[in-house]
Design a protein around this motif. Structure first.
Motif, mmCIF file in Angstrom:
data_model
loop_
_atom_site.group_PDB
_atom_site.id
_atom_site.type_symbol
_atom_site.label_atom_id
_atom_site.label_comp_id
_atom_site.label_asym_id
_atom_site.label_seq_id
_atom_site.Cartn_x
_atom_site.Cartn_y
_atom_site.Cartn_z
ATOM 1 N N PRO A 93 0.802 -1.227 0.000
ATOM 2 C CA PRO A 93 0.000 0.000 0.000
ATOM 3 C C PRO A 93 0.833 1.275 0.000
ATOM 4 N N ASP A 94 2.117 1.184 0.378
ATOM 5 C CA ASP A 94 2.987 2.365 0.354
ATOM 6 C C ASP A 94 3.507 2.685 -1.045
ATOM 7 N N LEU A 95 3.217 1.835 -2.025
ATOM 8 C CA LEU A 95 3.590 2.131 -3.403
ATOM 9 C C LEU A 95 2.517 3.065 -3.971
ATOM 10 N N THR A 96 2.660 4.327 -3.643
ATOM 11 C CA THR A 96 1.653 5.335 -3.965
ATOM 12 C C THR A 96 1.822 5.846 -5.389
ATOM 13 N N THR A 97 0.839 6.615 -5.822
ATOM 14 C CA THR A 97 0.893 7.263 -7.135
ATOM 15 C C THR A 97 2.197 8.027 -7.313
ATOM 16 N N GLU A 98 2.570 8.797 -6.296
ATOM 17 C CA GLU A 98 3.770 9.622 -6.394
ATOM 18 C C GLU A 98 5.029 8.769 -6.505
ATOM 19 N N ARG A 99 5.080 7.665 -5.784
ATOM 20 C CA ARG A 99 6.263 6.796 -5.860
ATOM 21 C C ARG A 99 6.336 6.089 -7.212
ATOM 22 N N ILE A 100 5.202 5.695 -7.751
ATOM 23 C CA ILE A 100 5.203 5.073 -9.078
ATOM 24 C C ILE A 100 5.654 6.086 -10.135
#
Length: 214
Positions: free
Chosen positions: A114-121
């Motif tokens: 769940p920590d693989l957010t839009t911003e991280r992607i």
């Protein structure tokens, strides 16, 4: 060519069926709760991926035509594909090769982080402007994202999956290809009861955690 045409996120997913999904969480969440958590993680991952404005392909088992997928009422903008036969490596290689026929860059992700957010992607995709590849490692030694502009079989073949050196072995294989690599901040997968501590605030409010001492 705009960003959406330029980059494809391939999200690998199995249907979150009760008794078959997130079984390692069952000691903490029970059979029903583990399936509910698998569903929550999948829907969250899809939401984060679509918010990047990249193309998002859901590579699934069972096949997209199976009626089970209709029960999730997923966004119409998703692309769909069936997972190929073989181990995880063969499935990822096949999906990557197919996607790279139409896209310049591919990002492979799962639905466990769940920590693989839009911003991280988006940040990982940006690395591929200058780099040949990008990895977001997992705390457990695997990876939660692998991105590249070419699909090489050596990244996936003869790999022992679900062990603590998958990211390290992949990193070495990338070096053997003489590719440049961006190695980003590690993130937690949600696989075992002790991983529940890494869930976003409030995610466990609707669950009766029966065996968790985090």
């Amino acid at each position: 060519m705009n960003q959406k045409q330029n980059t494809c996120i391939i999200l690998f997913a199995k249907f979150p069926a009760e008794g078959k999904a997130k079984t390692r969480l069952q000691p903490a969440l029970g059979v029903e709760g583990s399936a509910q958590m698998a569903r929550k993680l999948l829907l969250h991952s899809i939401e984060q991926a679509l918010a990047t404005d990249f193309s998002v392909e859901l590579c699934v088992s069972p096949a997209p035509s199976h009626l089970c997928w209709q029960t999730l009422d997923l966004p119409k903008s998703l692309l769909w594909s069936a997972q190929a036969d073989g181990d995880l490596g063969k499935r990822m290689l096949s999906a990557s090769q197919n996607a790279l026929d139409n896209f310049e860059k591919v990002l492979l992700i799962g639905s466990d982080c769940p920590d693989l957010t839009t911003e991280r992607i988006q940040g990982a995709a940006k690395q591929l402007i200058e780099q040949d590849s990008v990895i977001v490692p997992a705390f457990d030694g695997g990876y939660v994202l692998l991105g590249f502009k070419k699909a090489e079989a050596s990244l996936f073949s003869n790999m022992t999956w679900s062990v603590s050196d998958v990211a390290a072995v992949t990193e070495q294989r990338i070096k053997d290809l003489n590719w440049s690599l961006a190695m980003l901040e590690p993130l937690p997968d949600i696989d075992e009861p002790e991983d529940l501590q890494y869930l976003p605030v409030g995610w466990l409010d609707d669950y009766k955690v029966v065996a968790y001492n985090g």
